[in-house]
Design an enzyme around this catalytic site. Structure first.
Site, mmCIF file in Angstrom:
data_model
loop_
_atom_site.group_PDB
_atom_site.id
_atom_site.type_symbol
_atom_site.label_atom_id
_atom_site.label_comp_id
_atom_site.label_asym_id
_atom_site.label_seq_id
_atom_site.Cartn_x
_atom_site.Cartn_y
_atom_site.Cartn_z
ATOM 1 N N ASN A 174 9.214 -0.706 20.871
ATOM 2 C CA ASN A 174 8.947 -1.625 19.768
ATOM 3 C C ASN A 174 10.171 -2.522 19.691
ATOM 4 O OD1 ASN A 174 8.400 -2.936 17.399
ATOM 5 N ND2 ASN A 174 8.306 -1.099 16.115
ATOM 6 N N LYS A 181 13.290 0.041 19.137
ATOM 7 C CA LYS A 181 12.980 1.464 19.037
ATOM 8 C C LYS A 181 12.225 1.844 20.297
ATOM 9 C CE LYS A 181 12.289 1.671 14.014
ATOM 10 N NZ LYS A 181 11.269 1.793 12.970
ATOM 11 N N ARG A 257 4.524 -2.288 21.686
ATOM 12 C CA ARG A 257 3.920 -2.670 20.416
ATOM 13 C C ARG A 257 3.915 -4.193 20.344
ATOM 14 N NH1 ARG A 257 6.156 -2.928 14.246
ATOM 15 N NH2 ARG A 257 4.139 -3.376 13.319
ATOM 16 N N HIS A 346 -0.418 -3.332 11.178
ATOM 17 C CA HIS A 346 -0.183 -1.888 11.067
ATOM 18 C C HIS A 346 -1.406 -1.095 11.519
ATOM 19 C CE1 HIS A 346 2.921 -2.875 7.729
ATOM 20 N NE2 HIS A 346 3.565 -2.658 8.868
ATOM 21 N N HIS A 374 0.100 2.321 4.008
ATOM 22 C CA HIS A 374 1.250 2.364 4.921
ATOM 23 C C HIS A 374 2.395 1.653 4.200
ATOM 24 C CE1 HIS A 374 3.247 1.901 8.974
ATOM 25 N NE2 HIS A 374 3.893 1.005 8.240
ATOM 26 N N LEU A 375 3.316 2.434 3.643
ATOM 27 C CA LEU A 375 4.400 1.850 2.862
ATOM 28 C C LEU A 375 5.714 2.072 3.598
ATOM 29 C CD1 LEU A 375 3.273 3.301 -0.613
ATOM 30 C CD2 LEU A 375 2.495 1.216 0.529
ATOM 31 N N GLY A 376 6.212 1.012 4.191
ATOM 32 C CA GLY A 376 7.460 1.114 4.947
ATOM 33 C C GLY A 376 8.278 -0.125 4.681
ATOM 34 N N GLY A 378 7.680 -2.984 6.237
ATOM 35 C CA GLY A 378 6.495 -3.811 6.007
ATOM 36 C C GLY A 378 5.453 -2.864 5.452
ATOM 37 N N ARG A 407 9.824 -9.076 2.176
ATOM 38 C CA ARG A 407 8.725 -10.050 2.141
ATOM 39 C C ARG A 407 8.052 -10.038 0.769
ATOM 40 N NH1 ARG A 407 5.827 -7.824 7.451
ATOM 41 N NH2 ARG A 407 7.789 -6.831 8.038
ATOM 42 N N GLY A 496 7.606 5.115 5.875
ATOM 43 C CA GLY A 496 8.862 5.669 5.367
ATOM 44 C C GLY A 496 8.802 5.961 3.875
ATOM 45 N N ILE A 497 8.270 5.030 3.092
ATOM 46 C CA ILE A 497 8.197 5.209 1.640
ATOM 47 C C ILE A 497 7.019 6.107 1.261
ATOM 48 C CG2 ILE A 497 7.945 4.018 -0.576
ATOM 49 C CD1 ILE A 497 9.082 1.487 0.852
ATOM 50 N N GLY A 498 5.860 5.832 1.837
ATOM 51 C CA GLY A 498 4.648 6.587 1.489
ATOM 52 C C GLY A 498 4.796 8.064 1.775
ATOM 53 N N GLU A 553 3.428 6.013 14.983
ATOM 54 C CA GLU A 553 2.980 4.847 15.719
ATOM 55 C C GLU A 553 3.259 5.000 17.213
ATOM 56 O OE1 GLU A 553 4.811 1.587 13.801
ATOM 57 O OE2 GLU A 553 2.891 0.536 13.670
HETATM 58 N N1 LIG Z 1 12.689 9.573 1.416
HETATM 59 C C1 LIG Z 1 12.495 8.285 1.147
HETATM 60 N N2 LIG Z 1 12.234 7.883 -0.124
HETATM 61 C C2 LIG Z 1 12.033 6.575 -0.401
HETATM 62 N N3 LIG Z 1 12.057 5.608 0.513
HETATM 63 C C3 LIG Z 1 12.308 5.953 1.789
HETATM 64 C C4 LIG Z 1 12.539 7.295 2.171
HETATM 65 N N4 LIG Z 1 12.757 7.312 3.497
HETATM 66 C C5 LIG Z 1 12.679 6.033 3.925
HETATM 67 N N5 LIG Z 1 12.416 5.199 2.901
HETATM 68 C C6 LIG Z 1 12.247 3.738 2.920
HETATM 69 O O1 LIG Z 1 11.233 3.394 3.861
HETATM 70 C C7 LIG Z 1 11.463 2.063 4.336
HETATM 71 C C8 LIG Z 1 11.409 2.058 5.847
HETATM 72 O O2 LIG Z 1 10.135 2.459 6.254
HETATM 73 P P1 LIG Z 1 9.775 2.779 7.771
HETATM 74 O O3 LIG Z 1 8.324 3.061 7.792
HETATM 75 O O4 LIG Z 1 10.692 3.811 8.270
HETATM 76 O O5 LIG Z 1 10.154 1.423 8.477
HETATM 77 P P2 LIG Z 1 9.323 0.377 9.342
HETATM 78 O O6 LIG Z 1 8.329 -0.235 8.441
HETATM 79 O O7 LIG Z 1 10.385 -0.585 9.785
HETATM 80 O O8 LIG Z 1 8.718 1.174 10.443
HETATM 81 C C9 LIG Z 1 12.797 1.657 3.790
HETATM 82 O O9 LIG Z 1 12.580 0.888 2.636
HETATM 83 C C10 LIG Z 1 13.439 2.993 3.429
HETATM 84 O O10 LIG Z 1 14.423 2.852 2.435
HETATM 85 C C1 LIG Z 2 3.373 -6.131 10.919
HETATM 86 C C2 LIG Z 2 4.527 -5.532 10.215
HETATM 87 O O1 LIG Z 2 4.769 -5.813 9.072
HETATM 88 O O2 LIG Z 2 5.239 -4.624 10.893
HETATM 89 P P1 LIG Z 2 6.556 -3.908 10.364
HETATM 90 O O3 LIG Z 2 6.190 -3.071 9.204
HETATM 91 O O4 LIG Z 2 6.991 -3.096 11.545
HETATM 92 O O5 LIG Z 2 7.522 -5.000 10.028
#
Ligand SMILES: Nc1ncnc2c1ncn2[C@@H]1O[C@H](COP(=O)(O)OP(=O)(O)O)[C@@H](O)[C@H]1O
Ligand SMILES: CC(=O)OP(=O)(O)O
Ligand SMILES: [Mg+2]
Length: 776
Positions: A174, A181, A257, A346, A374-376, A378, A407, A496-498, A553
């Site tokens: 990725n 990654k 990816r 995603h 999907h809470l990360g 993005g 964003r 990561g967040i979810g 992923e």
């Molecule tokens: N245990 C946690 N509690 C709350 N937020 C988290 C935790 N672990 C990771 N995060 C948050 O998740 C986000 C990253 O999500 P991730 O899915 O790992 O990244 P990406 O979307 O780049 O793949 C960041 O905002 C990070 O601070």
């Molecule tokens: C499409 C997209 O937002 O991907 P990422 O969460 O990896 O930034």
């Protein structure tokens, strides 16, 4: 030599030429089994045709309690495993060596290639299969054992690479603007050999962290650009001392990816020049991702030239969203540009967690209504109806929808106009909306949720507001998608967040109790994200299952890469043959299927269907009787009933008719009517019957006999692309292949699709390639 003689003596191969036997031999493998050894287990997905060379094998079926009943015993020259070649379904039987045995196995692809060339042996084979199929379909124990097959299979969706016969090494990358990654898989193992993350590319303090079961390490080096980061990756994984690889040629495939696949790519695909040009044409729609994904492909094609490179798109899973979900309400001329639409992202992880949830719940994907959050960094929410993404919060670009790390997510488009008017340039807006907004903009502290949660804990009021806004936006989408799906079975938190924050999950779920979505606070808090991939955090009273699923992923990309390679190889030799085999295309006009009870309610006690004319599929007919459909808005009269009777009532109409009736029905495979809208039917003398469910817009499909399927090298539930030759040539994706010995080759499209290609009698279609497989 001995094996050549043996293969020629197998009854089903009698008509093969010497060259064809040689070809079988090249691909055949002999395998020894000790007496009592398992050859194939109930639930396993079959990939071979097996022939007993020496010894004896016993075939048995087992019931729910595990009691086995022997159904056949096979000796030298006899064949098994033929079903999987047609259906690709999990095995309904256990196969055990009754004596010390020697078996010959032939890959499915080899068999269907041979049959495509040799019609005589094809029909011999089909005769045998048909006999066995008919027998199996009529035996109830048999169908029960097929039903349970999916439950006893511990990898029903191939998330652990069960389909890889010979283990191979796949590298997943990725590649982004400032980070890389990567993960190296050996498909024989569930966990990666090594994975790594390189961050802050282009800055003097870039870091490279490497993890493997042998231990992790971190190195700091100045990596000025993506190419040097990729070289650093190669050095790390090909390090002879570490022993992940002896040389780089061991990597057979690289899965990349790619975020945006635009309107060109329906699925993951082996990279060539055309694919690269296609990806490049989408760069502007994902400026933060695509150009760097593409750079990764171009550099690695040079660094690992011996590998097959596969592009795996975030957009592919959403490619069949209905038009009412993917269109923007823009001007006519903008709407005529087919590329201006919502795509969603995603998809790889939404697809993964959907499969993981079904596997965990031991339910079929096609029974479930799912919302995946999907809470990360993005973030997006996806509504999944029976295996299909029907809406997703991200749009044409990854900016729409939820509040993200940096964003903005949804804003009034008028805001952008206003900002332009007061002097902001496109570049500035791009930077602001993509990199300075979201959590980062709101808090002024950080775009990382971990930091924001900490700041809120320490009393930062803006951080509290940001969290409240983040959760509120997710909640709004869940509510909207529950309505869009017409109900909900599973709510998934991932990313990561979810998967990481119980606090966010709890806040999002607050207020849904009345809708039957209840989270168990203790379970939610206790979840141990690192040990379990899936955790059920729903309260026992909750009607909706709430699952926390670790995103994976990279594993999904490796699986997609494996499948894309399989499709590539099985169609490579075949594509020319495909293109010359015409399929009749017919418009399947609106129609109704009824059960006897419904028929009597509509036409009077003791009445039954009268045949008017046979249909193209043997045994099916158009009846004399018709019904009128009455919807909340309008009606459609004289809709033909098709016979014979079925167990459930089903009404198949086109989009245009749905509108006329005032009903929004989902696109579904025939027979899959759970959770679909109902309608009122009118029979003779004003008799009315209200059915609670059953209105669908039938998914386009091709009926094929077993023989045709073998000739095309396709299996039941394959999804293909079909090009229709006409004055308005068009390629339809998402065409489901349905195989049954009774079927006659025929593609069915609905009236709207017929109009789109200006359908005429005698029109023909040609298969362009395999797209994917439909879920069980
Ligand atoms: N245990 C946690 N509690 C709350 N937020 C988290 C935790 N672990 C990771 N995060 C948050 O998740 C986000 C990253 O999500 P991730 O899915 O790992 O990244 P990406 O979307 O780049 O793949 C960041 O905002 C990070 O601070
Ligand atoms: C499409 C997209 O937002 O991907 P990422 O969460 O990896 O930034
Ligand atoms: Mg039908």
């Amino acid at each position: 030599m001995e094996l050549v003689k043996f293969l020629s003596s197998v009854k089903q191969f009698e008509d093969l030429t010497k060259e064809e036997i040689d070809y079988l031999l090249q691909n055949a493998e002999t395998v020894e089994y000790k007496q009592g050894a398992d050859i194939k287990r109930h639930g396993e997905i079959g990939r071979f045709l097996w022939i007993v060379y020496d010894g004896k094998v016993d075939i048995s079926i087992s019931d729910d309690d595990g009691n086995k009943e022997s159904i056949a015993s096979l000796a030298r020259g006899e064949i098994f495993g033929e079903m999987s070649i047609i259906t690709g379904e999990p095995s309904g039987v256990d196969v055990v060596a009754a004596d010390n045995s020697l078996l010959v196995r032939l890959p499915r692809e080899t068999i269907s290639e041979i049959f495509a060339k040799n019609p005589k042996s094809l029909s011999r084979f089909v005769q045998m299969i048909t006999k066995r199929l008919v027998k199996r379909q009529t035996e109830t124990t048999w169908s029960a054992s097929r039903e349970t097959a999916i439950k006893v299979n511990n990898d029903p969706y191939d998330l652990e690479f069960s389909s890889a016969v010979d283990p191979i090494k796949i590298l997943v990358v990725n590649c982004r603007n400032t980070s890389l990654k990567y993960t190296l898989f050996n498909t024989a193992y569930s966990v990666p050999l090594v994975d790594g993350i390189i961050e802050k590319i282009g800055s003097p303090d870039s870091s490279h962290v490497i993890h493997s079961p042998l231990g992790g390490m971190e190195q700091h080096e100045s990596l000025q650009d993506i190419a040097s980061a990729l070289k650093s990756m190669i050095t790390a994984i090909a390090d002879p001392k570490k022993g992940y690889l002896k040389n780089i040629e061991e990597i057979k495939a690289v899965g990349h990816r790619v975020v945006h696949g635009g309107d060109r790519f329906f699925n993951s695909i082996v990279v060539n020049d055309e694919v690269i040009a296609g990806i490049r044409s989408c760069n502007k729609m994902a400026p933060m991702h695509n150009p760097y994904n593409l750079m990764g492909i171009e550099v690695l094609e040079k660094l690992i030239p011996s590998a097959v490179h596969v592009a795996v798109f975030d957009t592919a899973f959403h490619r069949n969203m209905p038009e009412h979900a993917y269109r923007y309400a823009l001007s006519k001329s903008l709407n005529e540009d087919e590329t201006i639409r919502r795509y969603g992202f995603h998809g790889t992880n939404h697809n993964f967690v959907m499969l993981k949830a079904a596997e965990f719940l031991k339910r079929r994907v096609k029974e479930l209504k799912i919302i995946s959050c999907h809470l990360g960094h993005g973030s997006s929410v996806c509504a999944i109806d029976h295996g299909r993404s029907i809406d997703v919060s991200m749009g044409m670009t990854p900016l729409e929808g939820l509040i993200m790390g940096t964003r903005s997510g949804d804003v009034d488009p008028g805001l952008l106009l206003y900002l332009t008017q007061i002097g902001y340039t496109t570049e500035e807006l791009n930077r602001i909306l993509n990199t300075e907004s979201g959590l980062k903009g709101l808090t002024g502290v950080s775009g990382y949720m971990t930091d924001v949660l900490k700041a809120a804990e320490e009393g930062n009021v803006m951080a509290e507001t940001a969290i409240r806004m983040f959760c509120y936006r997710v909640k709004k989408y869940i509510g909207a998608y529950t309505a869009a799906l017409g109900g909900l079975d599973v709510l998934i938190f991932t990313g990561g967040i979810g998967a990481g924050s119980y606090e966010i999950r709890a806040r999002v779920c607050q207020g849904f109790e009345g809708f039957g979505t209840i989270i168990d606070s203790d379970l939610n808090k206790m979840n141990k994200p690192l040990t379990m991939q899936v955790e059920d955090v729903s309260d026992e009273k909750s009607k909706v299952k709430i699952l926390v699923i670790q995103p994976d992923e990279k594993k999904m990309i490796a699986r997609e890469t494996l499948h894309a390679m399989g499709r590539f190889h099985s169609s490579k030799n075949r594509i020319e043959d495909y293109k010359n085999m015409p399929i009749p295309v017919n418009v399947s006009a609106h129609h109704v299927h009824l059960n006897p009870a419904a028929f009597e309610k509509l036409f009077g006690a003791g009445k039954t269907l009268r045949e008017r004319a046979p249909l193209s599929q043997p045994g099916q007919f158009a009846a004399e009787e018709t019904v009128n459909l009455i919807g909340p808005k309008g009606r459609v009269d004289k809709v033909r009933i098709l016979g014979p009777f079925r167990k459930e009532c089903q009404v198949e109409i086109s989009r245009t008719e749905e509108f006329k009736l005032g009903i929004d029905a989902p696109v579904r495979d025939s027979g899959d009517i759970e959770g679909t809208p109902g309608i009122t039917l009118e029979g003779t003398e004003g008799r009315l019957l209200k059915i609670e469910k059953g209105v669908i817009c039938a998914r386009r499909h091709v009926h094929m006999s077993t023989e045709d399927a073998l000739r095309f090298g396709l299996r039941d539930r394959d999804v293909v692309l079909v090009k229709i030759k006409s004055s308005r040539e068009l390629t339809f994706g998402d065409v489901l292949v349905r195989v049954n010995p009774e079927y006659r080759l025929d593609m069915h499209i609905d009236t709207d699709e017929g109009n789109a290609v200006q359908h005429t009698v005698g029109m023909q279609g040609y298969i362009e390639g395999i797209q994917s497989r439909a879920f069980m």
